[in-house]
Structures are given as C-alpha cells and as structure tokens.
Design a protein around this motif. Structure first.
Motif, PDB file in Angstrom:
ATOM      1  N   UNK A 133     -38.798 -31.990   9.450  1.00 44.09           N
ATOM      2  CA  UNK A 133     -39.996 -31.291   9.943  1.00 44.09           C
ATOM      3  C   UNK A 133     -41.017 -31.203   8.805  1.00 44.09           C
ATOM      4  N   UNK A 134     -40.541 -30.882   7.616  1.00 47.23           N
ATOM      5  CA  UNK A 134     -41.448 -30.768   6.464  1.00 47.23           C
ATOM      6  C   UNK A 134     -42.033 -32.137   6.096  1.00 47.23           C
ATOM      7  N   UNK A 135     -41.187 -33.177   6.199  1.00 46.89           N
ATOM      8  CA  UNK A 135     -41.676 -34.527   5.893  1.00 46.89           C
ATOM      9  C   UNK A 135     -42.754 -34.936   6.896  1.00 46.89           C
ATOM     10  N   UNK A 136     -42.527 -34.615   8.159  1.00 45.27           N
ATOM     11  CA  UNK A 136     -43.549 -34.923   9.180  1.00 45.27           C
ATOM     12  C   UNK A 136     -44.820 -34.120   8.910  1.00 45.27           C
ATOM     13  N   UNK A 137     -44.639 -32.891   8.453  1.00 44.07           N
ATOM     14  CA  UNK A 137     -45.790 -32.053   8.115  1.00 44.07           C
ATOM     15  C   UNK A 137     -46.614 -32.693   7.005  1.00 44.07           C
ATOM     16  N   UNK A 138     -45.916 -33.252   6.025  1.00 45.88           N
ATOM     17  CA  UNK A 138     -46.614 -33.921   4.918  1.00 45.88           C
ATOM     18  C   UNK A 138     -47.399 -35.131   5.436  1.00 45.88           C
ATOM     19  N   UNK A 139     -46.758 -35.920   6.314  1.00 45.43           N
ATOM     20  CA  UNK A 139     -47.458 -37.092   6.874  1.00 45.43           C
ATOM     21  C   UNK A 139     -48.696 -36.627   7.648  1.00 45.43           C
ATOM     22  N   UNK A 140     -48.544 -35.545   8.402  1.00 48.29           N
ATOM     23  CA  UNK A 140     -49.681 -35.031   9.182  1.00 48.29           C
ATOM     24  C   UNK A 140     -50.774 -34.490   8.266  1.00 48.29           C
ATOM     25  N   UNK A 141     -50.355 -33.899   7.147  1.00 50.40           N
ATOM     26  CA  UNK A 141     -51.348 -33.350   6.215  1.00 50.40           C
ATOM     27  C   UNK A 141     -52.232 -34.474   5.668  1.00 50.40           C
ATOM     28  N   UNK A 142     -51.593 -35.592   5.349  1.00 47.31           N
ATOM     29  CA  UNK A 142     -52.353 -36.729   4.816  1.00 47.31           C
ATOM     30  C   UNK A 142     -53.295 -37.288   5.885  1.00 47.31           C
ATOM     31  N   UNK A 143     -52.839 -37.252   7.134  1.00 42.96           N
ATOM     32  CA  UNK A 143     -53.660 -37.789   8.238  1.00 42.96           C
ATOM     33  C   UNK A 143     -54.703 -36.785   8.730  1.00 42.96           C
ATOM     34  N   UNK A 144     -54.573 -35.506   8.346  1.00 41.41           N
ATOM     35  CA  UNK A 144     -55.407 -34.456   8.961  1.00 41.41           C
ATOM     36  C   UNK A 144     -56.894 -34.727   8.776  1.00 41.41           C
ATOM     37  N   UNK A 161     -41.991 -23.804  10.110  1.00 38.76           N
ATOM     38  CA  UNK A 161     -41.453 -24.226  11.412  1.00 38.76           C
ATOM     39  C   UNK A 161     -39.968 -24.558  11.288  1.00 38.76           C
ATOM     40  N   UNK A 162     -39.587 -25.102  10.131  1.00 42.35           N
ATOM     41  CA  UNK A 162     -38.161 -25.414   9.920  1.00 42.35           C
ATOM     42  C   UNK A 162     -37.310 -24.166  10.105  1.00 42.35           C
ATOM     43  N   UNK A 163     -37.833 -23.029   9.631  1.00 41.54           N
ATOM     44  CA  UNK A 163     -37.044 -21.788   9.724  1.00 41.54           C
ATOM     45  C   UNK A 163     -36.748 -21.432  11.173  1.00 41.54           C
ATOM     46  N   UNK A 164     -37.732 -21.645  12.050  1.00 38.69           N
ATOM     47  CA  UNK A 164     -37.532 -21.348  13.467  1.00 38.69           C
ATOM     48  C   UNK A 164     -36.355 -22.173  14.009  1.00 38.69           C
ATOM     49  N   UNK A 165     -36.361 -23.481  13.700  1.00 37.84           N
ATOM     50  CA  UNK A 165     -35.301 -24.349  14.226  1.00 37.84           C
ATOM     51  C   UNK A 165     -33.947 -24.025  13.598  1.00 37.84           C
ATOM     52  N   UNK A 166     -33.957 -23.724  12.318  1.00 35.57           N
ATOM     53  CA  UNK A 166     -32.699 -23.391  11.651  1.00 35.57           C
ATOM     54  C   UNK A 166     -32.109 -22.108  12.229  1.00 35.57           C
ATOM     55  N   UNK A 167     -32.980 -21.120  12.511  1.00 31.40           N
ATOM     56  CA  UNK A 167     -32.503 -19.869  13.119  1.00 31.40           C
ATOM     57  C   UNK A 167     -31.877 -20.139  14.473  1.00 31.40           C
ATOM     58  N   UNK A 168     -32.522 -20.987  15.248  1.00 28.50           N
ATOM     59  CA  UNK A 168     -31.986 -21.315  16.571  1.00 28.50           C
ATOM     60  C   UNK A 168     -30.594 -21.929  16.446  1.00 28.50           C
ATOM     61  N   UNK A 169     -30.507 -22.881  15.531  1.00 25.37           N
ATOM     62  CA  UNK A 169     -29.236 -23.598  15.356  1.00 25.37           C
ATOM     63  C   UNK A 169     -28.142 -22.633  14.897  1.00 25.37           C
ATOM     64  N   UNK A 170     -28.489 -21.770  13.953  1.00 26.54           N
ATOM     65  CA  UNK A 170     -27.505 -20.815  13.447  1.00 26.54           C
ATOM     66  C   UNK A 170     -27.041 -19.894  14.569  1.00 26.54           C
ATOM     67  N   UNK A 171     -27.953 -19.475  15.419  1.00 27.47           N
ATOM     68  CA  UNK A 171     -27.580 -18.577  16.534  1.00 27.47           C
ATOM     69  C   UNK A 171     -26.602 -19.280  17.473  1.00 27.47           C
ATOM     70  N   UNK A 423     -30.996 -32.327  14.912  1.00 30.54           N
ATOM     71  CA  UNK A 423     -31.726 -33.605  14.762  1.00 30.54           C
ATOM     72  C   UNK A 423     -33.211 -33.363  14.530  1.00 30.54           C
ATOM     73  N   UNK A 424     -33.718 -32.231  14.973  1.00 31.60           N
ATOM     74  CA  UNK A 424     -35.157 -31.963  14.785  1.00 31.60           C
ATOM     75  C   UNK A 424     -35.462 -31.805  13.298  1.00 31.60           C
ATOM     76  N   UNK A 425     -34.645 -31.023  12.610  1.00 28.70           N
ATOM     77  CA  UNK A 425     -34.919 -30.811  11.178  1.00 28.70           C
ATOM     78  C   UNK A 425     -34.246 -31.869  10.316  1.00 28.70           C
ATOM     79  N   UNK A 426     -33.358 -32.679  10.934  1.00 25.51           N
ATOM     80  CA  UNK A 426     -32.697 -33.717  10.152  1.00 25.51           C
ATOM     81  C   UNK A 426     -31.413 -33.232   9.495  1.00 25.51           C
ATOM     82  N   UNK A 427     -30.951 -32.049   9.914  1.00 21.85           N
ATOM     83  CA  UNK A 427     -29.645 -31.586   9.416  1.00 21.85           C
ATOM     84  C   UNK A 427     -28.591 -32.583   9.863  1.00 21.85           C
TER      85      UNK A 427
END
Ligand code: GDP
Length: 445
Positions: A133-144, A161-171, A423-427
C-alpha cells in the motif's frame, strides 16, 4: 521479474533531460565499491555528502580524458537506505553527455546492471522498508497532478491506510485463533460465549469493510472524475468546453451535428482531476455517423459522475436532453446574451459562453458539488481497484462464515478472508502481483 536480488542496480533518478543537477542512484552490495572506484576516494561516511570528481578508468594513452564530471557523492549504508541495501548516489551536472557517459560506464562494471522500472521500490518492499500500500502510495505521489491526489498519496505512503488493513487482518486472525483452539478437541462443544464473541467480532469487521467499500472517493481522487456536457445540437456545448479549457479544444461550428465523437479535456477543479467530455448533440438523426455519436454521448452520460445538461435560454427544453436531468446533473441555460430576459428556473444556471457571463458562478457551483461529493477530511481507504477486489473477496468469505458450519470449514473462511486482506498490504506475497504493481513505476524509483 525474477532477477536475483544480490545484483547491484543503477538508474538515473532524475528526468533524462538537460537540468541543473542529475542524480544517478546505485543500489546493491557493490554500491560502495562503485563509488570508491568512480571517485578514486576511500572513507565514505554514511549519510554525508562529499564533493568528488568522477573518473572513467584511465586509458593509458590519454589520462586527461578520464574526468567525467565533478559533483557530490553520497553513501547510505544498509539497512538505513531507501531500498534497505547499500545505496550510493552521484549528483552530477545535468548534461546528457555526462549522464550517458556515467550510465555507459556503470553498465560495463562487472556485476552491475540497469534497474528495471520500479526495481528500487520493489527491493525496498522486499527488504521490509514499506508494504505494498505504501509502495503504491509512493507511485501515486510521483504521478500526482492535483493537490487532493498529492494529499491522498502522501497519506497512503506514510502508512495511514496500511494500519486500517493491518487492524482488519489482526481482528480476523484473533477470531480465527479463538475457534482454532477447538479443532483439536472435536468431542468438546465450543462454549456459547466463544461463538458469540467470534460472531460479534466478525460482524464488526463486516461493517468496517462494507463502509470502506461504499466509498468511492479514493478511486475518484486517484483516477479523476468525469463530467459530461450534454444537450441538443447548437446549444453551445463545444463553446462551453472551450471557455472552460481556455483554448480551442473542441470545434465550434454553427452547423448542427459537428461534434460527432467525444472530445475530452482535463481540468483541476477543487483540487481534483476532472475529465470534461463534450458530446454529440442529442436529436433525432438519419445520419449513421451522427447516430453513433449520439449513442456514445448517451453512454458517456451514463458513466459520468456529473452531467451538465445544456439548453438555450428562452427556448423550450428539448425532451431528449430533459430526460437526462437527474440528481447528478446541473441544468445550464446558455446564450443569455441573446435572451437576456429569459426566465431561469430556481436552481438552474444562466450563462453566455460568448460573453463569459455566469461562467465563474457555474465553476464555483461545480467546485462545491465536487467538494461535497468527492473529497472528505478522512483518508480514503480504497484507492485502486486492486484493493476493492481483494476487500470484496474478504467480505465474501466473512459472509459465508456461519457458526453452524463444520468448524474446519468456518475456520477456512476466516483464513481466506485474512489472506485476501494480507494480499492488499503485501503481507502475503504473490510474485505476479508484484510484477504488475512495480512495473507501473518509472525507472529510477
Ligand atoms: P454545440 O453544437 O452544442 O457544441 O454548439 P457550439 O458550441 O458549436 O455552438 C453553436 C453555435 O452557437 C455557434 O455558432 C456558437 O458561436 C453559438 N454560441 C455558443 N454559445 C453562445 C452564446 O453564449 N451566445 C451566443 N450568442 N451564441 C453562442
């Protein structure tokens, strides 16, 4: 991409063009020795810029030709670098001759090769420097290109945003762990309290996912939203798009039926990227090509986030266009320079694309609508269809979960749900997914 990670890669990190400074980035085990070799200096301290001259290995016949340029060298020691590997940077003058010479030279050094698109970021991901998610964010930042895109990409890149997905997965994994404890004891009934707690957890996760899936603003900010200008021939659709674009983007003509295909311009409204479509005039037509244009116009009307339905002030509204008025439309009456006293119904807009009257008000109204519908203070959780697809998959597994199922099957649904989110965060890594994601990056990132 199945290249060994221990090769040393390099690329120009700045645009391949004449500029004040150009930066060549090198990552891998040979980064330091490469810097030492090119500069002829030892003792590079991590994170310290140092003035240096860069040389090509000297041909004995003409030692004076070996200086390539003077500039700065930098060394970042693994793991404290962007990629998590040893990294060196050469900051040189931004001349194409210097850039070419250095890149040619690096290609000839043993064990070194040019980086593929996104390979630096891919290594950063593989070395745990950032998740997908962070890597995609970086790509988007360059394209912004707009402010809202930049803000969203930055939020994504810095882990919000990664934290949201990680929390979901942990739950989900927590619920799974509660149930799995009973798999080994089939003769024991699972206590009602455990079943109730798991059910409640899963229900709250389903709600979180559903509310994330309902939002579209993340994808809209990233991909842009669309506005279609619709109306009968000759009401002034092309003139409006030209006014808004400030240039002759569409052909303006007094012959009805000129815009037979769709013309698109890009604008930045309220910090969001907007695609504005000028479409064929809507009317009864015998002409095959015009009919096709009208068919496309109506299809675009269906896809558009906002419709600008245009009429001529002072004339009766034609039924083809009036049929397109809906919650997502603004009604525009054009040519108020010829019909200055036309009655304009409340909530409708009156403009003249000829004199420019009313255009500012219309743009303000558009900004307001866009801000209200597509931007929000809270971070968007879904910014790509990849996230949406995986999150929907996770929800489908959770929806199939039923405490009355055999325990193994119930656990399997939870496991699959956690896997989809991983798979969303690449874990959970899937090589072909990585290929698709990182190939979208530019070279040198
Ligand atoms: P479209 O077929 O809806 O795209 O309409 P155009 O933009 O091609 O305009 C049709 C005709 O109306 C052209 O002759 C324009 O110059 C004219 N027109 C467009 N806007 C205005 C306006 O605000 N006032 C006046 N008087 N004429 C206009």
């Amino acid at each position: 991409m199945s290249t060994a990670q221990n090769s040393t890669i390099f690329a120009l990190a700045t645009p391949p063009a004449r500029s004040g400074v150009a930066i060549i980035r090198i990552s891998g085990p040979q980064a330091l020795s490469c810097l030492e070799q090119l500069s002829g200096k030892q003792g590079w301290q991590p994170n310290m810029a140092r003035h240096a001259r860069f040389f090509a290995p000297a041909p004995s016949s003409d030692p004076s030709s070996t200086l390539i340029d003077s500039g700065l060298g930098l060394f970042f020691k693994a793991p404290k670098s962007f990629t998590g590997e040893d990294v060196a940077e050469l900051h040189v003058h931004g001349s194409m001759a210097i850039i070419r010479e250095l890149l040619d030279l690096l290609t000839k050094l043993p064990g070194m090769r040019p980086a593929e698109p996104g390979e630096f970021s891919r290594r950063a991901f593989l070395n745990g420097k950032m998740d997908l998610i962070e890597a995609e964010g970086l790509a988007d930042l360059i394209e912004a290109e707009t402010k809202a895109q930049k803000r969203q990409a930055l939020e994504q890149m810095t882990g919000g945003i990664s934290r949201f997905y990680e929390d979901l997965r942990t739950k989900i994994i927590r619920s799974l762990a509660l149930l799995e404890a009973y798999i080994d004891f089939p003769e024991e009934d699972i206590p009602q309290a455990v079943l109730a707690e798991t059910q409640e957890n899963i229900h709250s996760i389903q709600l979180l996912i559903k509310s994330a899936l309902e939002q579209r603003q993340g994808e809209k900010i990233r991909e842009g939203l669309s506005i279609a200008i619709l109306g009968a021939p000759n009401v002034g659709k092309s003139s409006l798009i030209n006014r808004l674009a400030g240039r002759e983007a569409a052909i303006v003509s007094h012959h009805a039926g000129t815009t037979r295909d769709i013309i698109e311009i890009q604008m930045d409204i309220a910090g969001l990227p907007v695609r504005l479509w000028d479409t064929a005039g809507l009317r009864e037509s015998q002409d095959d090509i015009e009919q096709e244009g009208i068919r496309r116009a109506l299809a675009r009307a269906g896809e558009a986030d906002i419709k600008l339905v245009m009429f001529e002030a002072g004339r009766e509204k034609d039924p083809e266009s009036a049929a397109l008025i809906c919650n997502n439309s603004l009604i525009i009456n054009n040519k108020i320079d010829i019909f200055p006293r036309a009655a304009i119904a409340p909530g409708e807009y009156a403009i003249s694309t000829r004199t420019g009257e009313g255009i500012d008000l219309l743009l303000e109204a558009l900004s307001h609508v866009i801000r209200q519908r597509f931007s929000s203070e809270s971070a968007a959780l879904i910014t790509r269809s990849r996230h949406r697809a995986l999150l929907s998959q996770a929800l489908a597994h959770l929806d199939r979960y039923d405490s009355a199922m055999p325990l193994e099957l119930a656990c399997e649904e939870l496991r699959q749900a956690a896997l989809s989110i991983g798979k969303i965060t690449g874990k959970i890594m899937v090589d072909d997914v990585l290929d698709v994601i990182f190939k979208q990056f530019c070279i040198g990132k």
